[in-house]
Scaffold this motif. Sequence first.
Motif, mmCIF file in Angstrom:
data_model
loop_
_atom_site.group_PDB
_atom_site.id
_atom_site.type_symbol
_atom_site.label_atom_id
_atom_site.label_comp_id
_atom_site.label_asym_id
_atom_site.label_seq_id
_atom_site.Cartn_x
_atom_site.Cartn_y
_atom_site.Cartn_z
ATOM 1 N N LEU A 137 0.817 6.430 -6.969
ATOM 2 C CA LEU A 137 -0.288 7.355 -7.222
ATOM 3 C C LEU A 137 0.187 8.796 -7.114
ATOM 4 O O LEU A 137 -0.163 9.639 -7.944
ATOM 5 N N ARG A 138 1.008 9.096 -6.111
ATOM 6 C CA ARG A 138 1.514 10.460 -5.937
ATOM 7 C C ARG A 138 2.280 10.912 -7.181
ATOM 8 O O ARG A 138 2.075 12.007 -7.693
ATOM 9 N N SER A 184 0.872 4.000 -2.905
ATOM 10 C CA SER A 184 0.581 5.417 -2.668
ATOM 11 C C SER A 184 1.653 6.299 -3.297
ATOM 12 O O SER A 184 1.345 7.379 -3.824
ATOM 13 N N GLN A 185 2.900 5.848 -3.294
ATOM 14 C CA GLN A 185 3.969 6.594 -3.971
ATOM 15 C C GLN A 185 3.728 6.618 -5.476
ATOM 16 O O GLN A 185 3.931 7.647 -6.129
ATOM 17 N N ASN A 239 -4.106 13.062 -5.171
ATOM 18 C CA ASN A 239 -2.872 13.173 -4.387
ATOM 19 C C ASN A 239 -3.165 13.040 -2.895
ATOM 20 O O ASN A 239 -2.381 12.468 -2.148
ATOM 21 N N VAL A 267 -3.500 7.240 2.388
ATOM 22 C CA VAL A 267 -3.085 5.830 2.380
ATOM 23 C C VAL A 267 -1.670 5.705 2.941
ATOM 24 O O VAL A 267 -1.402 4.843 3.789
ATOM 25 N N GLU A 268 -0.764 6.550 2.490
ATOM 26 C CA GLU A 268 0.607 6.478 2.980
ATOM 27 C C GLU A 268 0.685 6.745 4.481
ATOM 28 O O GLU A 268 1.454 6.097 5.193
ATOM 29 N N THR A 312 -3.085 10.296 11.106
ATOM 30 C CA THR A 312 -4.369 10.224 10.418
ATOM 31 C C THR A 312 -5.356 11.251 10.975
ATOM 32 O O THR A 312 -6.028 11.952 10.206
ATOM 33 N N LEU A 327 0.825 -1.211 0.000
ATOM 34 C CA LEU A 327 0.000 0.000 0.000
ATOM 35 C C LEU A 327 0.864 1.268 0.000
ATOM 36 O O LEU A 327 0.542 2.245 -0.696
ATOM 37 N N ALA A 328 1.951 1.253 0.757
ATOM 38 C CA ALA A 328 2.846 2.423 0.803
ATOM 39 C C ALA A 328 3.479 2.659 -0.563
ATOM 40 O O ALA A 328 3.549 3.802 -1.033
ATOM 41 N N VAL A 330 -5.580 11.280 -1.627
ATOM 42 C CA VAL A 330 -5.814 9.848 -1.384
ATOM 43 C C VAL A 330 -4.469 9.168 -1.120
ATOM 44 O O VAL A 330 -4.336 8.372 -0.187
ATOM 45 N N ALA A 331 -3.464 9.514 -1.923
ATOM 46 C CA ALA A 331 -2.123 8.954 -1.722
ATOM 47 C C ALA A 331 -1.587 9.313 -0.343
ATOM 48 O O ALA A 331 -0.996 8.468 0.352
#
Length: 173
Positions: free
Chosen positions: A88-89, A85-86, A125, A131-132, A150, A81-82, A127-128
Motif C-alpha cells: 500500500l505504501r 502495508s508495504q 499512506n 498497519v505496519e 501505536t 499484513l506487514a 493507513v499503511a
Amino acid sequence: MTSLAFFTVLVALVGLERLAELVVSKRNAAWSLEQGGFETGRGHYPAMVVLHTGLLVGMLVEAWVVRPDVPALLAGVMLVLAVASQGLRWWCIRTLGRHWNTRVIVVPGLPLVRTGPYRFLSHPNYVAVVVEGVALPLVHAAWVTALVFTLLNAALLTVRLRAENTALAGVGA
C-alpha cells in the motif's frame, strides 16, 4: 534459519526500504520546492523520524532481549499484513509520483490526486503506517513495541494530519 534471525533480516530489509524512501522523498521534495511548493508542519518532522527509527530499533531490542514464544499463526498473519502495508505504501508513492515525500510540501495550483488508493481514502499512506506499526513488531511478538509505537503514532498523526489538511485547504485543494 531461526524465527529471530528471520525477524532480524526482515527488520533490516524494512530499514533499507526506509532509506530508499528517503532518497525518493528528498528528490521529490526538491522538485516540489522548485515548482513553488511550500513546506508546513516542520515542527513535528524530527519527532516522526525518531518515532519511526525507534520502531525499528525497539522491536529488534524487544525480540532479542525478551525472546518471546512466537505463535506461528500470529507470525504468519502479521507478516502478511506487514507486506501488504508495504504494498500500500509503494502504491501511494507510485500514485503520487513527484508529489510524494515525507514532509508536508504543497505546490499551489496542482490538483489533489484522486487516483490509485486516493480514490478510496484521503490518506492511505497513513493507513499503511498504522498497519505496519502493529503488524511488523508482532511478526516476532514484540507486543510492547507495537503498543508504544501505536500510541505515540496516534498522537503524532493527529498533529501531522492537521498540518497536512490545513496546507491542502490553504491552496484550495
